[in-house]
Structure formats: C-alpha cells, structure tokens
Design a protein around this motif. Sequence first.
Motif, mmCIF file in Angstrom:
data_model
loop_
_atom_site.group_PDB
_atom_site.id
_atom_site.type_symbol
_atom_site.label_atom_id
_atom_site.label_comp_id
_atom_site.label_asym_id
_atom_site.label_seq_id
_atom_site.Cartn_x
_atom_site.Cartn_y
_atom_site.Cartn_z
ATOM 1 N N ARG A 1 0.830 -1.191 0.000
ATOM 2 C CA ARG A 1 0.000 0.000 0.000
ATOM 3 C C ARG A 1 0.876 1.258 0.000
ATOM 4 N NH1 ARG A 1 -5.128 -1.843 1.007
ATOM 5 N NH2 ARG A 1 -5.937 0.252 1.350
ATOM 6 N N PRO A 2 1.042 1.878 -1.153
ATOM 7 C CA PRO A 2 1.850 3.105 -1.223
ATOM 8 C C PRO A 2 1.121 4.289 -0.578
ATOM 9 C CG PRO A 2 0.791 2.702 -3.325
ATOM 10 C CD PRO A 2 0.486 1.510 -2.468
ATOM 11 N N ARG A 3 1.894 5.264 -0.103
ATOM 12 C CA ARG A 3 1.322 6.502 0.440
ATOM 13 C C ARG A 3 1.023 7.447 -0.719
ATOM 14 N NH1 ARG A 3 4.357 9.533 3.035
ATOM 15 N NH2 ARG A 3 2.933 10.382 4.602
ATOM 16 N N VAL A 4 -0.213 7.912 -0.768
ATOM 17 C CA VAL A 4 -0.704 8.702 -1.901
ATOM 18 C C VAL A 4 -1.074 10.107 -1.431
ATOM 19 C CG1 VAL A 4 -2.487 8.864 -3.688
ATOM 20 C CG2 VAL A 4 -1.591 6.618 -3.005
ATOM 21 N N LEU A 5 -0.681 11.097 -2.218
ATOM 22 C CA LEU A 5 -1.112 12.476 -1.964
ATOM 23 C C LEU A 5 -1.818 12.996 -3.210
ATOM 24 C CD1 LEU A 5 -1.153 15.060 -0.237
ATOM 25 C CD2 LEU A 5 1.014 15.705 -1.326
ATOM 26 N N GLU B 1 -3.158 10.334 7.069
ATOM 27 C CA GLU B 1 -2.225 9.868 8.079
ATOM 28 C C GLU B 1 -1.587 11.022 8.832
ATOM 29 O OE1 GLU B 1 0.526 7.254 6.165
ATOM 30 O OE2 GLU B 1 -0.888 5.575 6.126
ATOM 31 N N ALA B 2 -1.555 12.206 8.205
ATOM 32 C CA ALA B 2 -1.015 13.397 8.868
ATOM 33 C C ALA B 2 -2.063 14.081 9.740
ATOM 34 C CB ALA B 2 -0.490 14.379 7.823
ATOM 35 N N ASP C 1 -11.674 18.483 3.195
ATOM 36 C CA ASP C 1 -10.900 19.240 2.208
ATOM 37 C C ASP C 1 -9.872 20.112 2.921
ATOM 38 O OD1 ASP C 1 -12.492 18.141 0.227
ATOM 39 O OD2 ASP C 1 -13.914 19.807 0.273
ATOM 40 N N ALA C 2 -8.718 20.296 2.288
ATOM 41 C CA ALA C 2 -7.656 21.090 2.899
ATOM 42 C C ALA C 2 -6.840 21.782 1.822
ATOM 43 C CB ALA C 2 -6.758 20.202 3.765
ATOM 44 N N GLN C 3 -6.077 22.755 2.235
ATOM 45 C CA GLN C 3 -5.146 23.441 1.350
ATOM 46 C C GLN C 3 -3.797 23.455 2.046
ATOM 47 O OE1 GLN C 3 -6.080 27.537 0.452
ATOM 48 N NE2 GLN C 3 -4.903 27.524 -1.444
ATOM 49 N N ILE C 4 -2.774 22.931 1.373
ATOM 50 C CA ILE C 4 -1.460 22.828 2.006
ATOM 51 C C ILE C 4 -0.413 23.530 1.148
ATOM 52 C CG2 ILE C 4 -2.065 20.643 3.124
ATOM 53 C CD1 ILE C 4 -0.393 19.200 1.014
ATOM 54 N N SER C 5 0.722 23.811 1.763
ATOM 55 C CA SER C 5 1.824 24.474 1.063
ATOM 56 C C SER C 5 2.664 23.452 0.304
ATOM 57 C CB SER C 5 2.709 25.201 2.078
ATOM 58 O OG SER C 5 3.330 24.260 2.952
ATOM 59 N N GLU C 6 3.479 23.940 -0.624
ATOM 60 C CA GLU C 6 4.379 23.054 -1.351
ATOM 61 C C GLU C 6 5.376 22.400 -0.392
ATOM 62 O OE1 GLU C 6 6.279 25.075 -4.534
ATOM 63 O OE2 GLU C 6 4.408 25.571 -5.580
ATOM 64 N N GLU C 7 5.784 23.177 0.619
ATOM 65 C CA GLU C 7 6.736 22.648 1.578
ATOM 66 C C GLU C 7 6.164 21.445 2.340
ATOM 67 O OE1 GLU C 7 7.741 26.675 0.464
ATOM 68 O OE2 GLU C 7 5.886 25.818 1.276
ATOM 69 N N LEU C 8 4.893 21.561 2.762
ATOM 70 C CA LEU C 8 4.276 20.441 3.469
ATOM 71 C C LEU C 8 4.101 19.254 2.543
ATOM 72 C CD1 LEU C 8 2.979 19.136 5.886
ATOM 73 C CD2 LEU C 8 0.828 20.281 5.316
ATOM 74 N N ARG D 1 7.350 17.541 2.466
ATOM 75 C CA ARG D 1 7.664 16.888 3.739
ATOM 76 C C ARG D 1 6.841 15.607 3.920
ATOM 77 N NH1 ARG D 1 7.286 21.999 6.167
ATOM 78 N NH2 ARG D 1 5.442 21.343 7.344
ATOM 79 N N LEU D 2 5.656 15.570 3.382
ATOM 80 C CA LEU D 2 4.841 14.366 3.504
ATOM 81 C C LEU D 2 5.452 13.190 2.764
ATOM 82 C CD1 LEU D 2 1.241 15.876 3.131
ATOM 83 C CD2 LEU D 2 2.237 14.854 5.193
#
Length: 261
Positions: free
Chosen positions: A206-210, A240-241, A246-253, A256-257
Amino acid sequence: MKASLHMQPTRFFVGCGYTIALALAMWWLTPYVRLASDAAYAATQIRNAEFPKSLLDPSGITQTLPTPPQRIVSVVLAADEILAEIAPLERIAGVTYLVDDPTASNVLAHYPSEIARTSTNVEALLATNPDLVIVAPFTQSDTVAQLLAAKIPVLRLDNNDSFEQVFLNLRRIGEAIGEDERAQTIELQTRARIDAVRARTQHAKRPRVLVLGANGYTVGSHTLTDEVIHIAGGRNALQEAGFVGDAQISEELAIRLAPDV
C-alpha cells in the motif's frame, strides 16, 4: 427649478412604491429564507412509493410531484452525472455548465447544446419551466427559498463524502423521477466493481498517496477521494497526517509528507 420641483413628488412616490414592494417581498419570503437557512446541508425526504410523491424539504415545506417529472433541471454536477445514467435526455431541461468542462465532467458530450446550461440564478432556472430542480446541500439557501416560494419541487441531495452517500443520492434521484429500478441496477453494478477492486488490492503493498490539486488543494479523511485511495490499495498521506475533509497545504508540506505517489 419648476421642473425640479415637479419631479420631486414623483420620485418620492416612486421611491415609496419600491420600498413597499420590497418590504412585501421580504415579508413573503422571510419564512422560506429562515427555514431554508436553518436546514442547510440537509437532504430532501421523499414520501410515498408511487406517484403522487411528496418532497419534504428539510425546512419543513412540502411540495408534490403528481407524476414523474418531465422537465428536470440540475444545478449540481453530481446530479448531472447521475441523470446521464438513469434519465432519458428528453426529460432533462437543464444541467450545469460544468458538464462541458473537461477538467471536471464525467459526461462530456452527453448533453446536447439544446439542453440549457444552468447556474443558481433563480430567474434563469424558472425560465426553463422546471417541474423538478435538483440542488446540492451547499446550494445557497436563498436560491432554494425562492424556488420553494415559487411552488417548484426541489430535491436537495446529501453530500458525496463516501460511496454510501453517493448511492443514497442515486437512489434519491431515481425515486424522485420514477427511475427506481434503473438506479438500483446502477448501484448493484457499481458495488460489484468496488468489491472486485478491493479483492485485487487487499494483499498488495500500500503506497502513500497524496492527491494535490491547483493551489495546494487536497483531501484528508472522511472524503470520497480518501475512500477511493483505500479501495484502490493506497494510503492517504494527508489522512495519516491528521487532516480531515478538504484542505489546502503548502508546497513545503507536500514535500515533507514524502508520498510514494
């Protein structure tokens, strides 16, 4: 000066007329607006197995469908896509403009241009002469209130945050338009496909998917996309985080994920 003095009483009375008309309109619509606002995000209940059927809006207002509707108007893409599977084109009077958007629609080229493209503008909706309008749980409450005040039957859907909710909306639309059996067939076929995918992926790595959309928009737990990821054999990195909905995240996060996919 005389002309000006002559116009002032006229403007005064016209202004009074507009004020009175607006006050009467607000008085007439107030219970609908209040009830629709109080009942936002709730779905319509359908009473009676056969026509005539009653649509009980969560605001407490009931409208009647005496026969299967023949001029169905949708203001939500999810309904456009369900109707494409269960309703003949000749019964569709309007769908959202999103059906023509290749980045969003699963029914490109299904609806001919002769079928009106709609928004939530009430005047435009009424111009289609609908006998049923299907709206989303997030459709503006004043739009719903004005439709109900105009005695137009309104079918409010539930959210589509899980497959169970999708199936519930499928059954709800099928029941409202008299296509119960077709809706049931689609549900059974889709459940079988989901079960087949689960069977193929249950023992897979099971790969981690974003899932990352424009401007950093993504999804956590309690969303349909999260459920799709798990059924397809993945793990939702955002879930998992600890993110929900729904969410909005930065490129940095996002970096990091460290997702696998």
